[in-house]
Motif scaffolding. Structure first.
Motif, short mmCIF file in Angstrom:
data_model
loop_
_atom_site.label_atom_id
_atom_site.label_comp_id
_atom_site.label_asym_id
_atom_site.label_seq_id
_atom_site.Cartn_x
_atom_site.Cartn_y
_atom_site.Cartn_z
N LEU A 124 0.83 -1.21 0.00
CA LEU A 124 0.00 0.00 0.00
C LEU A 124 0.87 1.26 0.00
CD1 LEU A 124 -2.83 -1.10 2.47
CD2 LEU A 124 -2.80 -1.23 -0.02
N SER A 125 2.14 1.09 -0.34
CA SER A 125 3.05 2.22 -0.54
C SER A 125 3.37 3.02 0.72
CB SER A 125 2.50 3.19 -1.61
OG SER A 125 2.50 2.56 -2.82
N SER A 126 3.69 2.30 1.77
CA SER A 126 4.13 3.01 2.98
C SER A 126 5.40 3.80 2.66
CB SER A 126 4.37 2.04 4.13
OG SER A 126 5.26 1.02 3.74
N SER A 127 6.27 3.25 1.82
CA SER A 127 7.53 3.95 1.54
C SER A 127 7.27 5.27 0.80
CB SER A 127 8.49 3.06 0.76
OG SER A 127 7.85 2.45 -0.31
N ALA A 128 6.42 5.23 -0.23
CA ALA A 128 6.14 6.48 -0.96
C ALA A 128 5.52 7.51 -0.02
CB ALA A 128 5.22 6.21 -2.14
N SER A 129 4.69 7.06 0.91
CA SER A 129 4.03 8.03 1.79
C SER A 129 5.05 8.68 2.74
CB SER A 129 2.86 7.41 2.54
OG SER A 129 3.30 6.60 3.59
N ILE A 130 6.04 7.92 3.21
CA ILE A 130 7.08 8.54 4.05
C ILE A 130 7.91 9.51 3.21
CG2 ILE A 130 9.15 8.12 5.46
CD1 ILE A 130 8.03 5.45 6.28
N GLU A 131 8.23 9.09 1.99
CA GLU A 131 9.05 9.97 1.13
C GLU A 131 8.35 11.30 0.87
OE1 GLU A 131 10.78 6.07 -1.22
OE2 GLU A 131 9.38 7.38 -2.24
N VAL A 132 7.08 11.21 0.47
CA VAL A 132 6.38 12.44 0.08
C VAL A 132 6.16 13.35 1.30
CG1 VAL A 132 4.23 13.37 -0.87
CG2 VAL A 132 5.33 11.40 -1.96
N ALA A 133 5.78 12.76 2.43
CA ALA A 133 5.57 13.60 3.63
C ALA A 133 6.89 14.24 4.06
CB ALA A 133 4.97 12.76 4.76
N SER A 134 7.99 13.49 3.97
CA SER A 134 9.30 14.05 4.33
C SER A 134 9.67 15.19 3.37
CB SER A 134 10.41 12.99 4.25
OG SER A 134 10.09 11.90 5.06
N ALA A 135 9.40 14.98 2.08
CA ALA A 135 9.74 16.02 1.10
C ALA A 135 8.99 17.31 1.42
CB ALA A 135 9.41 15.54 -0.31
N LEU A 136 7.68 17.20 1.69
CA LEU A 136 6.91 18.42 2.00
C LEU A 136 7.47 19.10 3.24
CD1 LEU A 136 3.12 17.64 1.43
CD2 LEU A 136 4.80 18.53 -0.15
N ALA A 137 7.86 18.27 4.22
CA ALA A 137 8.38 18.83 5.47
C ALA A 137 9.68 19.59 5.21
CB ALA A 137 8.58 17.71 6.49
N PHE A 138 10.63 18.96 4.53
CA PHE A 138 11.91 19.63 4.25
C PHE A 138 11.68 20.92 3.46
CE2 PHE A 138 13.98 15.27 4.58
CZ PHE A 138 14.66 15.57 5.75
N ILE A 139 10.80 20.82 2.47
CA ILE A 139 10.58 21.97 1.58
C ILE A 139 9.99 23.16 2.35
CG2 ILE A 139 9.16 22.75 -0.38
CD1 ILE A 139 9.62 19.91 -1.56
N SER A 140 9.23 22.85 3.42
CA SER A 140 8.60 23.94 4.18
C SER A 140 9.64 24.85 4.83
CB SER A 140 7.65 23.37 5.24
OG SER A 140 8.40 22.79 6.30
N LEU A 141 10.88 24.34 5.00
CA LEU A 141 11.92 25.15 5.64
C LEU A 141 12.81 25.83 4.60
CD1 LEU A 141 13.17 22.76 8.47
CD2 LEU A 141 11.29 24.40 8.51
N ASP A 142 12.46 25.64 3.35
CA ASP A 142 13.35 26.00 2.26
C ASP A 142 12.84 27.22 1.51
OD1 ASP A 142 15.01 25.83 0.03
OD2 ASP A 142 14.99 23.65 0.11
#
Ligand code: GLA
Length: 386
Positions: A124-142
Motif C-alpha cells: 500500500l506504498s508506505s515507503s512512498a508516503s514517508i518519502e512524500v511527507a518528508s519532502a513536503l516537510a523539508f521543503i517547508s523550511l526552504d
C-alpha cells in the motif's frame, strides 16, 4: 487516523519547539499494474492510511530524526548526510533530503518526528508516503519551491537511486496528487492525468493476505529487465519504439511469435493492461461497474498467468470475493508476491463482505487476514493544528 494533537505534543516534549505537520497517503491501484515503468497508464487512488512528518527548524546544522514506529534516534550533520543506504526506513527520509539538495534545495538543520499507519510491506506504498511527507516537510523550511509533480519525481528518484528499488512513478505521484472520491488516470510518460470519479455508494475494500514473499524486490527488477528485452526486440522492427507503451496489439500479434515464451508473456500483459486501464477509466466515467469489474478480473488473471507476480494467497483472496453480495470486481494490487487485493464493493454490503471474505480466506489458507474498508482520499498536504 493519527491523532494530530498528540503528535504535536510528543514533538514538543521531545524537541522543545512547535512543529508544522505534513501528511502523505498510501495508495491502492485499481488497475494498470506493472505498466508505470513501461511508460504506460495506471489508475491508483490515495487512501486514508498515511504517514505524518512533524518538523521544526534547528539553529545548528543537525538533522534529528525520530519515529514512533521505529526504534532509535538518528542524528546527522546536514552537510554530511551518509551516501550509503542502510536498508532501513531512514533511507526514505535521507534519500529524499539528498535528492532535494541535488535539485537546488538549501537543506536546513531540523528536528523530524515520523509517524505512519500505512501497513508496512503490504503493497500500500508506505515507503512512498514517508518519502512524500518528508519532502513536503523539508521543503517547508526552504526558500526554493517545488510543484507536487516535481516532488513526486524527486521522491521516485530517491527510491531508485538511494533506496535502490527500480520503482515507477505511480505511488509517489498519487500520494502527491490524489483526490477524495476519485481514482487518478495517469499517463506515466507525459505525467498528464485526469481524475476518474468513483461512483457514490462504492467502497474500496482492501484485503491484506498478510504474506510478503522475499523474492519481491529481485523479481520486480527481473520483470523490468524482461520488459527491456521486449523493447529491444520490437525496436529492431521499428526504431521509434522506446517503451512497451509504444507497441500495439497488432504488432504484438504480427511479430511477437518470435519472442521467447517468457518475454512474450510479459509483453502481452503490459500491452493489454494499458488498454484495460484506458477502458476502465471509460467504464468508471460511464458508471458501467459491470465492465469495470470484468476488467479488474482480467487484470488479475493476466498478472497471475502472464506476468507471474501473483501467489497462492493472493489468488485465494481474489477467489474468496467471488459470489459475495455487493461484489463488483477485484484483483491483486501493487507489485505482487503477497500484499493486498483491492475490491469494489457496494457500500451497503461492505461490512458483510469484509467479514465473509476474511472467513473464506482463513478457511482456504489458515491465515487470518486484515480487511480495510477504504475510500479514495486527498493527496499530500499540510495539516492545520488549529
Ligand atoms: C510497485 C511500484 C510501482 C509499480 C507497482 C506495480 O508498487 O512501486 O511503481 O511498478 O509496483 O504496478
Amino acid at each position: 487516523m493519527v491523532n494530530l494533537r498528540e503528535l504535536a505534543q510528543q514533538f514538543e516534549e521531545r524537541f522543545r519547539n512547535a512543529p508544522r505537520i505534513f501528511r502523505a497517503p498510501g495508495r491502492v491501484n485499481l488497475i494498470g499494474e506493472h505498466t508505470d515503468y513501461n511508460e504506460g497508464f495506471v489508475m491508483p487512488a490515495a487512501v486514508e492510511f498515511s504517514s505524518l512528518v512533524a518538523i521544526a527548524p534547528r539553529k545548528d546544522r543537525k538533522l534529528l530524526i525520530q519515529s514512533n514506529q521505529f526504534p532509535g534516534d538518528l542524528e546527522f550533520d546536514v552537510d554530511r548526510l551518509p551516501a550509503q543506504r542502510t536498508g532501513t526506513w531512514r533511507d526514505y527520509v535521507l534519500g529524499v533530503a539528498l535528492a532535494l539538495r541535488q535539485h537546488g534545495s538549501d537543506l536546513q538543520g531540523a528536528n523530524l518526528l515520523v509517524h505512519g499507519n500505512v501497513p508496512i510491506g503490504s503493497g500500500l506504498s508506505s515507503s512512498a508516503s514517508i518519502e512524500v511527507a518528508s519532502a513536503l516537510a523539508f521543503i517547508s523550511l526552504d526558500s526554493k519551491r517545488f510543484s507536487l509533480p516535481e516532488i513526486a519525481k524527486l521522491c521516485r528518484q530517491a527510491e531508485n537511486e538511494y533506496v535502490g528499488a527500480r520503482v515507477g512513478i505511480m505511488d509517489q505521484f498519487v500520494s502527491c496528487m490524489g483526490k477524495a472520491g476519485h481514482a487518478l488516470l495517469l499517463d506515466c510518460r507525459s505525467l498528464e492525468f485526469q481524475f476518474a470519479h468513483i461512483p457514490a455508494g462504492i467502497e474500496l475494500v482492501v484485503c491484506n493476505t498478510m504474506v510478503k514473499h522475499d523474492l519481491a524486490t529481485g523479481a520486480y527488477n527481473q520483470r523490468r529487465a524482461e520488459c527491456e528485452e521486449g523493447v529491444r526486440f520490437f525496436a529492431k522492427a521499428d526504431p521509434g519504439i522506446r517503451a512497451l507503451r509504444d507497441v500495439s496489439s497488432e504488432m504484438l500479434e504480427r511479430i511477437g511469435g518470435d519472442l521467447s515464451l517468457t518475454i512474450r508473456k510479459r509483453c502481452t500483459h503490459v500491452i493489454r493492461e494499458n488498454q484495460r486501464t484506458l477502458d476502465a477509466a471509460r467504464a468508471l466515467g460511464d458508471g458501467d461497474l459491470a465492465r469495470m469489474g470484468k476488467l479488474m478480473r482480467e487484470s488479475h488473471e493476466s498478472l497471475r498467468d502472464l506476468y507471474e507476480v501473483s501467489c497462492r494467497e493472493l489468488d485465494a483472496m481474489v477467489a474468496a470475493a467471488e459470489g459475495l453480495p455487493g461484489f463488483i470486481g477485484g484483483r491483486m494490487t501493487g507489485g505482487g508476491f503477497g500484499g493486498c487485493t483491492v475490491n469494489l464493493v457496494r457500500e451497503e454490503n461492505a461490512a458483510d463482505f469484509s467479514s465473509q471474505i476474511a472467513q473464506r480466506y482463513c478457511q482456504a489458507t489458515g491465515i487470518t487476514p486484515q480487511i480495510y474498508p477504504c475510500h479514495a482520499d486527498n493527496g499530500a498536504q499540510e495539516l492545520s493544528l488549529s
